[in-house]
Design an enzyme around this catalytic site. Structure first.
Site, PDB file in Angstrom:
ATOM      1  N   ARG A  35      11.875   9.156  -8.904  1.00  0.00           N
ATOM      2  CA  ARG A  35      10.922  10.147  -8.658  1.00  0.00           C
ATOM      3  C   ARG A  35      11.766  11.462  -8.219  1.00  0.00           C
ATOM      4  O   ARG A  35      11.867  12.682  -8.460  1.00  0.00           O
ATOM      5  CB  ARG A  35       9.735  10.028  -7.922  1.00  0.00           C
ATOM      6  CG  ARG A  35       8.748   9.352  -9.098  1.00  0.00           C
ATOM      7  CD  ARG A  35       7.311   9.338  -8.409  1.00  0.00           C
ATOM      8  NE  ARG A  35       7.418   8.469  -7.272  1.00  0.00           N
ATOM      9  CZ  ARG A  35       6.484   8.052  -6.314  1.00  0.00           C
ATOM     10  NH1 ARG A  35       5.067   8.642  -6.702  1.00  0.00           N
ATOM     11  NH2 ARG A  35       6.451   7.306  -5.468  1.00  0.00           N
ATOM     12  N   LEU A  70      10.856  -2.712  -7.585  1.00  0.00           N
ATOM     13  CA  LEU A  70       9.380  -1.752  -7.455  1.00  0.00           C
ATOM     14  C   LEU A  70       8.454  -2.748  -6.647  1.00  0.00           C
ATOM     15  O   LEU A  70       8.247  -3.984  -7.005  1.00  0.00           O
ATOM     16  CB  LEU A  70       8.744  -1.532  -8.640  1.00  0.00           C
ATOM     17  CG  LEU A  70       9.696  -0.489  -9.642  1.00  0.00           C
ATOM     18  CD1 LEU A  70       9.222  -0.526 -11.053  1.00  0.00           C
ATOM     19  CD2 LEU A  70       9.644   1.030  -9.019  1.00  0.00           C
ATOM     20  N   GLY A  71       7.661  -2.053  -5.902  1.00  0.00           N
ATOM     21  CA  GLY A  71       6.628  -2.954  -5.217  1.00  0.00           C
ATOM     22  C   GLY A  71       6.009  -1.946  -4.353  1.00  0.00           C
ATOM     23  O   GLY A  71       6.512  -1.167  -3.533  1.00  0.00           O
ATOM     24  N   TYR A 122      -3.265  -8.951  -4.790  1.00  0.00           N
ATOM     25  CA  TYR A 122      -1.864  -8.973  -4.750  1.00  0.00           C
ATOM     26  C   TYR A 122      -1.170  -9.964  -5.301  1.00  0.00           C
ATOM     27  O   TYR A 122      -0.266 -10.036  -6.190  1.00  0.00           O
ATOM     28  CB  TYR A 122      -1.506  -8.490  -3.341  1.00  0.00           C
ATOM     29  CG  TYR A 122       0.057  -8.478  -2.849  1.00  0.00           C
ATOM     30  CD1 TYR A 122       0.620  -7.322  -3.010  1.00  0.00           C
ATOM     31  CD2 TYR A 122       0.597  -9.516  -2.720  1.00  0.00           C
ATOM     32  CE1 TYR A 122       1.995  -7.034  -2.668  1.00  0.00           C
ATOM     33  CE2 TYR A 122       2.274  -9.372  -2.565  1.00  0.00           C
ATOM     34  CZ  TYR A 122       2.790  -8.142  -2.451  1.00  0.00           C
ATOM     35  OH  TYR A 122       4.125  -7.840  -2.171  1.00  0.00           O
ATOM     36  N   LYS A 126       1.225 -10.342  -8.769  1.00  0.00           N
ATOM     37  CA  LYS A 126       2.437 -10.832  -8.853  1.00  0.00           C
ATOM     38  C   LYS A 126       2.641 -11.782  -9.891  1.00  0.00           C
ATOM     39  O   LYS A 126       3.698 -12.193 -10.621  1.00  0.00           O
ATOM     40  CB  LYS A 126       2.976 -11.061  -7.744  1.00  0.00           C
ATOM     41  CG  LYS A 126       3.012  -9.812  -6.720  1.00  0.00           C
ATOM     42  CD  LYS A 126       4.323  -9.181  -6.818  1.00  0.00           C
ATOM     43  CE  LYS A 126       4.262  -8.165  -5.709  1.00  0.00           C
ATOM     44  NZ  LYS A 126       5.443  -7.121  -6.145  1.00  0.00           N
ATOM     45  N   LEU A 149       8.832  -8.871   4.493  1.00  0.00           N
ATOM     46  CA  LEU A 149      10.221  -8.161   4.355  1.00  0.00           C
ATOM     47  C   LEU A 149      10.430  -7.505   5.901  1.00  0.00           C
ATOM     48  O   LEU A 149       9.352  -6.807   6.453  1.00  0.00           O
ATOM     49  CB  LEU A 149      10.170  -7.033   3.413  1.00  0.00           C
ATOM     50  CG  LEU A 149      10.244  -7.949   2.068  1.00  0.00           C
ATOM     51  CD1 LEU A 149      10.179  -6.550   1.031  1.00  0.00           C
ATOM     52  CD2 LEU A 149      11.648  -8.512   1.839  1.00  0.00           C
ATOM     53  N   ARG A 156       4.905  -0.681   8.862  1.00  0.00           N
ATOM     54  CA  ARG A 156       3.571  -0.666   8.559  1.00  0.00           C
ATOM     55  C   ARG A 156       2.923  -1.339   9.705  1.00  0.00           C
ATOM     56  O   ARG A 156       3.211  -2.228  10.133  1.00  0.00           O
ATOM     57  CB  ARG A 156       3.030  -1.192   7.360  1.00  0.00           C
ATOM     58  CG  ARG A 156       3.875  -0.625   6.153  1.00  0.00           C
ATOM     59  CD  ARG A 156       3.407  -1.373   4.856  1.00  0.00           C
ATOM     60  NE  ARG A 156       4.346  -1.105   3.485  1.00  0.00           N
ATOM     61  CZ  ARG A 156       4.568  -1.650   2.418  1.00  0.00           C
ATOM     62  NH1 ARG A 156       4.230  -3.009   2.753  1.00  0.00           N
ATOM     63  NH2 ARG A 156       5.145  -1.328   1.740  1.00  0.00           N
TER      64      ARG A 156
END
Length: 208
Positions: A35, A70-71, A122, A126, A149, A156
């Site tokens: 984007r 992507l995620g 989630y 997946k 990760l 976060r």
């Protein structure tokens, strides 16, 4: 020598992988639709500024390998529908674009606990994504399932709270560095093999 397509290049794992691809002499061209514009590089072709599905549809140069990094999360996306759009629909669009352009190997970042029958959105998404990729009948499909990760510049809140615990967990539940996931993707892309391969999180810690 290989031409590669990568989606999610502006994300955590995708950003690490993009750096590795740029440095790898086996890679002659990198097609990375995003984007927002990426930092220019000699190998990089970066169509940007629109919807990812539209950017993928506009690609017409052949590629050998497709990486999908992507995620998101439901909270980040804002709704269950927006989450599934990224983690299912755009993953499918990435893989199909790679197939259309001639790729023989598709490598995708999934997640630990992926299960199409899971009661949790989630994990279920997946799992459904993995199931749909298998149905595309790739000559070679690699699914990487990392645990939590590590490596975000601004983790976060849940990650900050959970990180000490996940660092102590055994086996595949232990947190894993995004750099290790990226290195595994690159290594798998240029190693021999065929069919479907699942790389669990405990196989990622010694990737580098």
């Amino acid at each position: 020598m290989a031409r590669v397509l990568i989606t999610g290049a502006s994300g955590l794992v995708g950003g690490e992988l993009l750096q590795l691809l740029q440095a790898d002499p086996q890679v002659t061209a990198i097609v990375a639709p995003t984007r927002a514009a990426l930092v220019p590089h000699g190998k990089l072709q970066n169509p940007h500024g629109g919807d990812l599905s539209e950017l993928l549809a506009g690609l017409d140069q052949p590629v050998d390998v497709v990486f999908c990094c992507l995620g998101t999360t439901r909270r980040q996306a804002g709704s269950a529908e927006a989450f599934r759009h990224v983690d299912y629909q755009l993953v499918m669009a990435s893989a199909l674009a790679g197939q259309r352009l001639g790729a023989q190997h598709c490598l995708v970042v999934s997640a630990i606990g992926a299960n199409p029958r899971s009661p949790f959105l989630y994990n279920r998404t997946k799992g459904e994504m993995e199931q749909a990729l298998r149905a595309q009948n790739w000559p070679r499909l690699t699914l990487v399932r990392p645990s939590m990760l590590l490596g975000r510049a601004k983790p976060r809140l849940l990650e900050r709270l959970s990180e000490p615990l996940f660092a102590l967990l055994p086996g595949k539940w232990r947190s894993v560095a995004a750099k290790d996931v990226a290195q595994t993707l690159l290594t798998q892309a240029f190693s021999a093999g065929s069919g479907v391969k699942i790389v669990e999180s405990d196989q990622l810690h010694c990737a580098r």
